[in-house]
Design a protein around this motif. Structure first.
Motif, short mmCIF file in Angstrom:
data_model
loop_
_atom_site.label_atom_id
_atom_site.label_comp_id
_atom_site.label_asym_id
_atom_site.label_seq_id
_atom_site.Cartn_x
_atom_site.Cartn_y
_atom_site.Cartn_z
N ARG A 1 30.77 112.83 79.40
CA ARG A 1 32.03 112.18 79.81
C ARG A 1 31.85 111.45 81.13
NH1 ARG A 1 36.13 117.11 78.39
NH2 ARG A 1 36.05 116.86 76.12
N VAL A 2 31.18 112.09 82.07
CA VAL A 2 30.94 111.45 83.37
C VAL A 2 30.09 110.20 83.18
CG1 VAL A 2 29.82 111.72 85.62
CG2 VAL A 2 31.25 113.56 84.70
N ALA A 3 29.05 110.30 82.36
CA ALA A 3 28.17 109.15 82.14
C ALA A 3 28.94 107.96 81.57
CB ALA A 3 27.02 109.54 81.22
N LYS A 4 29.90 108.23 80.69
CA LYS A 4 30.67 107.15 80.09
C LYS A 4 31.65 106.51 81.07
CE LYS A 4 30.41 108.85 75.37
NZ LYS A 4 31.09 109.54 74.28
N SER A 5 32.08 107.26 82.07
CA SER A 5 33.09 106.74 82.98
C SER A 5 32.58 106.48 84.39
CB SER A 5 34.27 107.72 83.05
OG SER A 5 33.85 108.96 83.59
#
Length: 131
Positions: free
Chosen positions: A20-24
């Motif tokens: 999730r962090v990588a996507k945002s």
């Protein structure tokens, strides 16, 4: 948080949050670390192919010092796979960066990895000679 979950052995939750962090992620630093933590969790779960892919992907977002972390962790994964020459090259690349930036604790960590690799080679050679 993702890295803390990884340290605690909750790899699936670590991966979910890291992805999730990588996507945002809005900057390279957060993108790098998110991918790096997910790669490490995948490695600990035994998903080596995915971990290798993620370590390599993370390198696109790394500054030179962060790159040393990726090299060292990918090198450790290669040791687990018996890919010792590739591991040694990555450890040496990490060491060169860590020496350049005068990071004694990081340098010591990499030297320890290189000593471990050398000990593993000696052990493997000794076992092969005894067969």
């Amino acid at each position: 948080m993702s890295d803390s979950l990884r340290v605690l052995g909750n790899y699936r939750a670590s991966i979910t949050i890291g992805e999730r962090v990588a996507k945002s992620a809005l900057d390279n630093k957060h993108q790098f670390w998110a991918l790096h933590v997910v790669a490490t969790s995948k490695q600990y779960m035994g998903d080596y192919d995915e971990a290798i892919s993620l370590f390599i992907q993370s390198q696109a977002f790394a500054n030179e010092l962060y790159l040393s972390f990726s090299y060292q962790h990918l090198g450790k994964l290669y040791v687990e796979q018996g890919r010792l020459s590739e591991a040694e090259a990555l450890f040496n690349d990490a060491l060169n960066i860590r020496q350049k930036y005068d990071k004694p604790l990081l340098k010591a960590s990499t030297l320890k990895a290189l000593r471990g690799l050398e000990a593993l080679r000696k052990h493997n050679t000794r076992n092969a000679n005894e067969s």
